[in-house]
Enzyme design. Structure first.
Site: not given
Ligand code: HOZ
Length: 430
Positions: A147, A242, A270
């Site tokens: 992802y 990534d 992050k």
């Molecule tokens: N895509 C995020 C985890 N890999 C989730 C982020 C969220 O829902 O705050």
């Protein structure tokens, strides 16, 4: 175990659903993967979260990774306070952007130049455009279950919320936007070789989560990354790592330093925002200099590099320079992962455990998880039972089998051992 009261969260969730799609601003949070009502959080301190009903939890989500130093780390908070008093954002350069770029470059030398953005999604979207502009090619290889944010062209066979909620390929993404995207099985270097030997000259870049963290945690097999490096070199393809989740998480130099494979471009997010919204992409000077205003490839952002977020990132990275923190994260994460693994063995519950540094996952399955196909075989009902059992006992894990658990520098042995004990109680009831 006393019965938790979640009245206020329930009431607020009902209200939120009238105002915000699904009541949440990011899908996984809605608890769709595990059922039940999402908790509305009032505050975080150290490794604890408190919800609006005043229930307290040991947090293994850490805002999905950035809070490696825990919630409301005093040094981070005090520097943010200071920064805010100087104004929120200027839309003009500041010294802070230069300081953070230098810290990133020192930690990850493959990033000769860095451009700040506001999220991981922005970083990957921009890196893809850059790779395409640089190579003058259109096709992109990604991997099933990886992802890279909600970028149109990468939202096929995507992990994280897309998998949790059963839409790995999103409606609303025109076929024309993904016709250049090739999604291959993660960890399958032969598949990459096969496609590149046929279509190498069409492929702008290969983008990969160095350690997949959005189908649960799936580490790269031996030689997978080296293979990607070799193949991309041979065909003049840009290799994009990534590291939005892994950068400054699995090691100060990111996963690329851990596996000693250097990409052409890296995306970050992050941790480099220390809890505030920041992303970045960077890499080889000759590629990065194709971005506007030096080159013609356009990418911009009013809030990019804003002083408050830069400050949070700088202080976080400065603290993390202390390498002993990674050693202690390793030991604590090992303690938790080994504890949970032993409990599964003792109780006789089939599970597969993965961990790289302070990122880890317990897959409820009786076979190794090495890619998206094997990740999807997990018993998600069992995960939901684990999730709610732990929540009831005061431990907050990701509300999806297809996410990671994160350790912070402020989790203590006491919390970890209590987590393992609670886990034992929960899975004994399976
Ligand atoms: N895509 C995020 C985890 N890999 C989730 C982020 C969220 O829902 O705050």
């Amino acid at each position: 175990m006393s019965k938790r009261i979640t009245e206020k969260s329930e009431k607020l969730f009902a209200e939120a659903q009238n105002l915000i799609p699904g009541g949440v601003n990011s899908p996984v949070r809605a608890f769709g993967g595990v059922g039940g009502t999402p908790l509305f959080i009032k505050s975080g301190a150290g490794c604890y979260l408190t919800d609006i009903d005043d229930n307290k939890y040991v947090d293994y989500v850490g805002s999905w990774g950035p809070l490696i130093l825990g919630h409301a780390e005093p040094r981070v908070i005090s520097r943010i306070h200071e920064a805010v008093t100087n104004g929120m954002s200027y839309g003009a350069p500041t010294e802070l952007e230069v300081i953070l770029a230098q810290l990133i470059k020192d930690a990850m030398p493959s990033l000769e130049k860095v451009r700040m953005v506001n999220s991981g999604t922005e970083a990957t979207m921009s890196a893809i455009r850059l790779a395409r502009g640089f190579t003058k090619r259109d096709a992109v290889i990604k991997f099933d279950g990886c992802y890279h944010g909600h970028v149109d062209s990468l939202l096929i066979q995507a992990g994280s919320g897309a998998t949790t909620l059963g839409t790995p390929t999103s409606p609303g993404v025109p076929q024309d936007f993904v016709k250049h995207t090739i999604s291959l099985p993660y960890n399958d270097i032969d598949a990459v070789n096969e496609v590149c030997s046929r279509r190498g000259k069409d492929i702008a870049c290969i983008i990969v989560e160095v350690i997949a963290g959005n189908m649960g945690v799936v580490p790269p097999k031996k030689n997978f990354l080296e293979g990607l490096r070799e193949i991309t070199k041979k065909h003049g393809i840009v290799l994009v790592f990534d590291e939005v989740m892994t950068g400054f998480r699995v090691a100060y130099g990111g996963a690329q330093s851990l596996y000693n494979v250097m990409p052409d471009l890296t995306t970050l997010g992050k941790i480099i925002g220390g809890g505030l919204p920041v992303g970045a992409y960077g890499g080889k000077r000759e590629i990065m200099d194709c971005i506007s205003p030096v080159g013609a490839i356009y990418q911009a952002g009013t809030l990019s590099g804003n002083p408050v977020a830069m400050t949070a990132g700088i202080v976080t990275l400065e603290i993390l320079k202390d390498k002993t923190l990674y050693q202690s994260l390793e030991e604590k994460s090992q303690r938790l992962a080994a504890g949970m693994e032993k409990v599964c063995k003792d109780v006789g519950i089939p599970a597969y455990h993965t961990r790289v540094g302070s990122m880890m996952c317990t897959f409820f399955t009786d076979q190794p998880v090495i890619d998206y196909a094997t990740a999807k075989l997990c018993n998600t009902k069992r995960y939901a039972g684990f999730f709610h059992g732990m929540l009831d006992r005061g431990f907050y894990f990701a509300p999806s089998q297809f996410e990671a658990a994160f350790m912070s520098t402020v989790h203590g042995e006491k919390e970890i051992d209590e987590t393992v004990d609670a886990f034992k109680e929960v899975i004994k009831g399976f």
